[in-house]
Every structure is written in C-alpha cells, then in structure tokens.
Scaffold this active site. Sequence first.
Site, PDB file in Angstrom:
ATOM      1  CG  PHE A 141      46.947  39.833  31.890  1.00  0.00           C
ATOM      2  CD1 PHE A 141      48.090  40.048  31.133  1.00  0.00           C
ATOM      3  CD2 PHE A 141      47.077  39.155  33.101  1.00  0.00           C
ATOM      4  CE1 PHE A 141      49.344  39.598  31.573  1.00  0.00           C
ATOM      5  CE2 PHE A 141      48.322  38.712  33.546  1.00  0.00           C
ATOM      6  CZ  PHE A 141      49.454  38.938  32.782  1.00  0.00           C
ATOM      7  CG  ASP A 227      41.630  34.703  35.061  1.00  0.00           C
ATOM      8  OD1 ASP A 227      41.832  34.803  36.287  1.00  0.00           O
ATOM      9  OD2 ASP A 227      42.537  34.826  34.219  1.00  0.00           O
ATOM     10  CE  LYS A 268      48.071  38.657  39.724  1.00  0.00           C
ATOM     11  NZ  LYS A 268      47.414  38.684  38.426  1.00  0.00           N
TER      12      LYS A 268
HETATM   13  C1  PLP Z   1      47.847  37.871  37.276  1.00  0.00           C
HETATM   14  C2  PLP Z   1      46.808  37.234  36.452  1.00  0.00           C
HETATM   15  C3  PLP Z   1      47.023  35.995  35.820  1.00  0.00           C
HETATM   16  C4  PLP Z   1      48.360  35.300  35.841  1.00  0.00           C
HETATM   17  O1  PLP Z   1      48.809  34.954  37.111  1.00  0.00           O
HETATM   18  P1  PLP Z   1      50.353  34.630  37.351  1.00  0.00           P
HETATM   19  O2  PLP Z   1      50.429  34.143  38.762  1.00  0.00           O
HETATM   20  O3  PLP Z   1      51.110  35.905  37.133  1.00  0.00           O
HETATM   21  O4  PLP Z   1      50.745  33.586  36.361  1.00  0.00           O
HETATM   22  C5  PLP Z   1      45.982  35.437  35.113  1.00  0.00           C
HETATM   23  N1  PLP Z   1      44.781  36.053  35.028  1.00  0.00           N
HETATM   24  C6  PLP Z   1      44.545  37.242  35.613  1.00  0.00           C
HETATM   25  C7  PLP Z   1      43.190  37.855  35.495  1.00  0.00           C
HETATM   26  C8  PLP Z   1      45.544  37.884  36.331  1.00  0.00           C
HETATM   27  O5  PLP Z   1      45.309  39.073  36.886  1.00  0.00           O
END
Ligand code: PLP
Length: 420
Positions: A141, A227, A268
Amino acid sequence: MNSSKQAIELEEKYGAHNYHPLPVVLSRGEGVFLWDVEGEKYYDFLSAYSAVNQGHCHPRIKEALIEQAGTLTLTSRAFYNNILGPFERYITSYFGFDMVLPMNTGAEGVETALKIARKWGYEKKGIVENEAVIIVAENNFHGRTTTVISFSNDENARKNFGPYTPGFAKIPYDDIPALENALKDQHVVAFLVEPIQGEAGVYTPAEDYIRKVSEACKKANVLFIADEIQTGIARTGSLLAVCGNCSCEGHCEQQPSYTKPDMLILGKAISGGFYPVSAVLADEDVMSVIRPGQHGSTFGGNPLGVKVAMTALEVVRDERLALNARKLGVIFRQRMQVLVDQYSILKLVRGKGLLNAVVVNDTEESSTAWDMCVALKDNGLLAKPTHGNIIRFAPPLVMTEEQLHECCDIIEKVVKDFSK
Ligand SMILES: *Cc1c(COP(=O)(O)O)cnc(C)c1O
C-alpha cells in the site's frame, strides 16, 4: 446539526462514498481520547492510520501551529521563507540524510520518490530512456494516485481506473530470492517497499529482511526506497522501522541495527495530526538529479506545515515516544496472546511497537471483525478492520501503561462476548 444520525446522513447524502466509516461521529480529541457528538468518550486505537502518534491536539504542536498561523502560512517556493531552511536542516540531521524534498500527502511523497528514482536511473545509472523498472512488493500500500494504484494488487483499488502506468515489476513480500532474481533485470532502478506492510494487515517480515534488501540493492546498483509513511516516527518502537531493535531518539546512522535506505519516504505522523506534510529524504548524489522546474507543489514546504512538522518531531524525541511504543507493544501483544490462546475466535496477534493486528478466525468476506469493531466502539474503544478479518490496533504513542491495560480489558470483554 448535533446528533450522530444527522451527521451521518449529511455525509451519506453530500459526500462521495469513498470510505465505509464505523458509525461514530467524532467532535473532539485530546491525547489518546476521542469524544463523539453525544459526549461519549473513546480510546483511539487507529490514530488516523498512525498520523496522530503524538496524541490528539498535542498542546505544544497546537501552540506552534497557532503562532505560525498568525505570522506567515504560505509563500509558495517562488520565494525563500525563513522556516523552510531550519526545518530542512533539522529533519535531515534527525534522520541522517543530506537533503529533503518536502511535499504534502503520503501519496505525493511516494510519487516524488518514484520520479527521483527514474531520473537517477537515466542520469546516473545510464538506463535507456523510458525503460526504467521499479520493483514493488505484492500486497503493497503506497497511496491512491493513478500511478501508485497501477502497481497495487488490491482489485478494489485498481478496477476501472486503468490504463495503468507501466514500469513496475511485482515480487512477493519478504522474499529475498525473488528480489535477487528481479534485480537481474538491468533496467531496474529501485525497489520500493514498506518495512512492515501496514494496510495489508501489519505483515512483519523476517528480522533480517530489510538488511538483506539493502545489501541486494547495493550489489545491483539499485536504490532501496523505504516507505515509512505508516511505520516511521516511532510507531514501531524505534524512530524508523529500518532502525531495527533500537529505540534511541535519532542519530540512527550510528546504530548497528540501522539499515539506511537510499530514499526514505515520511508522511502521516510528521504532521502531528495537524497539517499534512510528507517528505522524501536522500543523500546528495540521489537528490541532486532534481533541478528547478522538474518537481514541486504549491503547498510543499510551506511555513505553516514545516513549523508543525518540526515541532511534531521534537515531541517524538522529547517525550521518548519510540521507547514508550516499544514497551507498550510488548505488553499489548502479551495480553492479546493470552486471548488468542484462550478463544478460538482469534487466530493470532502480530506487529511491532504499537503497530499491531489481531487476525479474527473467520473468512475475509465475513463481517465478524466489523461486528467486533462495532462492539469495541460500544465499549469505548475505536479500531477498524482491514482486509475483512484483520483488526489493526494502533493507539497514539502517548498512552500510559495503565491506559493500555484498561484498553486490553475492553478488548478482552468483547472477545469473551463474541465467544459465547
Ligand atoms: C497512508 C500511506 C500512504 C499514503 O499516504 P496518504 O497521505 O494517504 O496519501 C503511503 N504509504 C503508506 C505505507 C501508507 O501507510
């Protein structure tokens, strides 16, 4: 407008139905608590998908936001501003990278990293134009943009959003031989991966996975992109998940368990839950491929956002949130393991720090996890299922041990009720 029913009706009627919220209407938050419009109090066990690690409405971040909001909020990057430079120095030294590129949302951070990686591939690695390949993991994700969903394998996220962006190769997660095999392709520029797969249901890979990923990428002259939008900022019991088993407050590069990615994506919780900020960190040899006019965002690096982000990071360090997440995570999994052993409705508990999940012993299509989350809500705790039968438990990191035990008692009661 005051009752939950009315608020839900409005969202149903006037809002796009791109989410399926639990039926609770929140109107206030403080620390680990949320209150609904009827005044009911809840423990937050989602933390806005780990964007509120510092707790709701943290007073220190709130003060910084208010002060900056009355001074200077947005200039665009057409001009310099007096907050961005200090923020850039702060965040790069905090995480041990030469340079940072600030954006707003997580998905934008991911897009930024992908663009940098491709450009690096053409200009530094000498790949033939338009032939770059980026490896990703199955069940990843990384957000919701057209390119990012192009390499998702969640049918719901993809279907009827094509044609998809080419240039991605998918391999199983936590599978080093598959990575080594994929790296044989000379067109590969990067491997993009979550150190723990959060949305997929908190999948924690083998202890040495990240170290081996880094080694394999280095050997193939390929960028390892971590990420850490969900796993970073102390969530998993260390400043970053790539820190391994270290819960110090920074200077990661000095720790033996630390694996340094070539690019680090944050989002986040660097917002402190206040104002969206994301960032890509890299060293100069990688980041220097981006030159004026080649990437940007009107709001990226704005004074309000970066002031908030800097304060949010100070809070993480000053309040030793990584250490607290580590300590409470152990207690949480111990208590959940007792329930797993005792009640057949639970299959297993897994996670790291305060990013944990309990797998419910039912099919992905069943409503059991959803029904349990509704029951948890009725008992004063907010959590959300992911992928049908998995419940993620991720409270703000400012929780106390006593509060955590109270929360485990609530979960225990609901599990007991469902086992009757
Ligand atoms: C939440 C998330 C995203 C996307 O972030 P947004 O601010 O919702 O665009 C990307 N990678 C990971 C691992 C996430 O948990």
